[in-house]
Each structure stands twice: as C-alpha cells, then as structure tokens.
Design a protein around this motif. Structure first.
Motif, PDB file in Angstrom:
ATOM      1  N   LEU A  86      -0.287  -1.128  -0.032  1.00 51.95           N
ATOM      2  CA  LEU A  86       0.193   0.245  -0.189  1.00 51.95           C
ATOM      3  C   LEU A  86       1.513   0.190  -0.938  1.00 51.95           C
ATOM      4  CD1 LEU A  86      -0.428   1.571   3.439  1.00 51.95           C
ATOM      5  CD2 LEU A  86      -1.775   2.120   1.408  1.00 51.95           C
ATOM      6  N   ASP A  87       1.721   1.124  -1.841  1.00 50.55           N
ATOM      7  CA  ASP A  87       2.934   1.094  -2.650  1.00 50.55           C
ATOM      8  C   ASP A  87       3.178   2.496  -3.184  1.00 50.55           C
ATOM      9  OD1 ASP A  87       5.045   0.517  -4.292  1.00 50.55           O
ATOM     10  OD2 ASP A  87       3.964  -0.888  -5.574  1.00 50.55           O
TER      11      ASP A  87
ATOM     12  N   VAL B  39      -1.029   5.173   9.960  1.00 52.49           N
ATOM     13  CA  VAL B  39      -1.372   4.607   8.649  1.00 52.49           C
ATOM     14  C   VAL B  39      -2.414   3.507   8.816  1.00 52.49           C
ATOM     15  CG1 VAL B  39      -0.487   3.197   6.751  1.00 52.49           C
ATOM     16  CG2 VAL B  39       0.781   5.225   7.502  1.00 52.49           C
TER      17      VAL B  39
ATOM     18  N   ALA C 297      -6.302   3.630   7.693  1.00 53.43           N
ATOM     19  CA  ALA C 297      -6.804   2.608   6.769  1.00 53.43           C
ATOM     20  C   ALA C 297      -8.076   1.978   7.306  1.00 53.43           C
ATOM     21  CB  ALA C 297      -5.738   1.551   6.541  1.00 53.43           C
TER      22      ALA C 297
ATOM     23  N   VAL D 225      -8.121   1.580   2.819  1.00 53.66           N
ATOM     24  CA  VAL D 225      -6.743   1.561   2.310  1.00 53.66           C
ATOM     25  C   VAL D 225      -6.613   2.396   1.043  1.00 53.66           C
ATOM     26  CG1 VAL D 225      -4.928   0.078   1.376  1.00 53.66           C
ATOM     27  CG2 VAL D 225      -6.231  -0.656   3.384  1.00 53.66           C
TER      28      VAL D 225
ATOM     29  N   GLN E 187      -3.763   5.094   0.263  1.00 54.60           N
ATOM     30  CA  GLN E 187      -2.925   5.019  -0.939  1.00 54.60           C
ATOM     31  C   GLN E 187      -2.975   6.338  -1.705  1.00 54.60           C
ATOM     32  OE1 GLN E 187      -0.838   2.474  -2.221  1.00 54.60           O
ATOM     33  NE2 GLN E 187      -0.285   4.125  -3.643  1.00 54.60           N
TER      34      GLN E 187
ATOM     35  N   LEU F   4      -0.722   8.780   0.003  1.00 50.91           N
ATOM     36  CA  LEU F   4       0.661   8.362   0.243  1.00 50.91           C
ATOM     37  C   LEU F   4       1.698   9.220  -0.487  1.00 50.91           C
ATOM     38  CD1 LEU F   4       2.340   6.286   1.775  1.00 50.91           C
ATOM     39  CD2 LEU F   4       2.098   4.733  -0.178  1.00 50.91           C
TER      40      LEU F   4
END
Length: 309
Positions: A14-15, A254, A258, A263, A267, A270
């Motif tokens: 995740l970013d 989170v 996921a 995920v 993402q 997010l």
C-alpha cells in the motif's frame, strides 16, 4: 516456493499520500517497495516540518525517504541472505543500529550539495555576503569541507519512519513523530514506539546535530506464524482520529478489508481515506504498508514482486 519446498510469504503493498487542507503542496513523502526477489519489503515515510522556518522541508522529506530506502534495500538483502540462521542475528542487529547514522549522513550530503548550488538564504555556504559568487549559473557545485557547518539544515527539517520486513525479521526505525502499527492476522494491533498522545508540535528531526542518536529501533525476530501486516504513516493520519483507539481500529480494518476484498481494492480506496483524514487533521497524510500472504509449496504469488519504484 523457497529452496526447502516449504511455504513462503508474498507481499502486497500500500502506498499513498494527500496534501493537507489549504496547503499549497505536501511536505510528506512515502515509498513502499519489495526487494531481494520479493522476499523483503522496505517501507518509508517522511514528514517535512513545513513551517516558515523550514521552507524547504518538502525537499528534506524527499531526500529522507531516498536515503533511507537506498540503505534499507542493502540491509534487506543482507537480512534475506543471512537472517534464516539465528546465529547471524547479533550481526544483523548491529547493522540495524548503524543504519540511522548512514541515512543521516547521506541526507546531509544531499542538503549540502543543494545548498552549494542554491543557497537557502541567498549566498553560497562559506562565502561572505557580497563576496565571490562561486560557480557560474548552471554549474553543479559539491560542497567543500569548510562549507558544511554553514549549511542551514533546519530549512530542510524532516522526520523519518521506516521498516524492513522479511519472513524471519521485522526491523523498524523512527526519528521524530509518525506511527508504526503492526497488525496480526486476527486484527490485533501493536505500536512498538507509541508512548502516549503527543502534547505539542515539537518533534525530533533529521536536521538536529547527530540526529541518528535520537533514532529509535524496534528489532523483532519472527519465529512463529506469519509476519504481521505493517503500516507506517505520518502523523497527519493518526491526528485525524478522535482518539488512539479509533486509529488502531482503522489499521485493523485495513488488514481485514485487504483479506476480504484484496489489497488492490484497499489501494484504490486509500486516496479517499487519506483525503478524509486530511480534512480533520488539516495536515498532509501519507501511508505505506505491506500485507503478507502465505504462499504454499508450488504456488506462485498472485503478483510479481520486483522493486516498484
């Protein structure tokens, strides 16, 4: 599958980050990557101080993340190569303790090179006001030995939070504010550096003398069960919650989301979650995370795992 034919761990990342409400631009930076053929993860976030006195802190945050990930990738390869044998852990722990000093030195070199070419206060470091201009425009200058003490590091001040995680070891570092949350598969959360609510805006910083001495280290061998999910974030995220328990519930959610939706779905959402947080904290909000998935013998990870940045 690993060389023994037993189950291994694949990582999904995740970013994300958003700027604070009413800010012209974000002073945060973040990065999440897999390395060592997908067997290790490196996470980093940095929060530039952003006040009038720290007017180049977005650069400081960017260079903090770059310096950390460069050193941490090398360290992650060593953890994968030697970390399966517990006899090597004392040496790996010693190397983990030395990483903050390497990162601070690398960060200072970036600042000093930038100062030598574009002084924050309008003159070359080490040059008297009205003195020789030094290099001509467009010529990159590396600082001389005498220029370093004159560089105003505070202008670039930033915090830094980072982690390296493999199947066998979890190592976290923190200098200044920010948050690390470890989330077990059952949703249990832990924060290795949490000592209570912040009582003000003062924080430790990369710009302080011998800043590496103020870096905190969390070292955790992983000898039973899968690794935890690891979420690291700048304080703009945690400050958006009314209380600490709300922030932990978010982190637990989170991981559970996921597990149930994937995920990739987390993402995709997010940016909206971080944007919602920024409305409440008013600050930039950045998160980087790694969610492990156990892969059985003969099975391939659902996604290729190469360095993503």
């Amino acid at each position: 599958m690993n060389t023994t034919g037993t189950s291994t761990v694949a990582w999904e990342l995740l970013d994300g980050g958003v700027k604070g409400v009413a800010k012209k631009y974000s002073q945060d930076r973040g990065r999440a990557l897999t390395t060592a053929d997908g067997r290790a993860v490196v996470l980093a976030v940095a929060d530039g101080h952003g006040s009038r006195a720290h007017f180049r802190s977005e650069l400081g945050a960017r260079w903090a993340v770059e310096a950390f990930t460069a050193g941490a990738r090398i360290y992650a390869h060593e953890v994968v190569r030697r970390g399966q044998d517990a006899a090597n852990w004392p040496r790996l722990l010693a190397e983990a303790r030395s990483l903050p000093q390497q990162v601070v030195h690398a960060w200072r070199r970036r600042v000093q090179i930038h100062e030598a070419n574009s002084p924050a206060h309008g003159r070359k470091p080490g040059a008297a006001p009205g003195g020789p201009a030094g290099a001509t425009a467009g010529t990159a200058v590396r600082p001389t030995a005498g220029s370093a003490p004159d560089a105003d590091l505070a202008v670039y001040g930033s915090t830094l939070v980072g982690a390296v995680v493999t199947e066998r070891l979890l190592v976290c570092w923190q200098l200044g504010d920010g948050d690390i949350v470890l989330v077990d598969p059952d949703g249990t959360t832990r924060m290795p550096f949490y000592t209570g609510p912040d009582m003000g805006d003062e924080t430790e910083s990369l710009c302080e003398p011998e800043a590496w001495r103020k870096a905190r280290l969390h070292w955790q061998p992983l000898t039973g069960g899968p690794p935890p999910g690891v979420l690291i974030s700048t304080d703009g995220l945690s400050k958006s919650f009314a209380d600490h328990e709300g922030f932990l519930a978010f982190a637990s959610g989170v991981r559970s989301r996921a597990a149930s939706h994937g995920v990739a779905a987390v993402q995709a959402q997010l940016p909206d979650w971080l944007g919602h947080a920024a409305k409440y904290s008013g600050d930039d909000a950045t998160l980087a995370g790694a969610i492990p998935a156990v892969v059985g013998p003969g099975a391939a990870p659902s996604h290729p795992h190469t360095d993503t940045h």
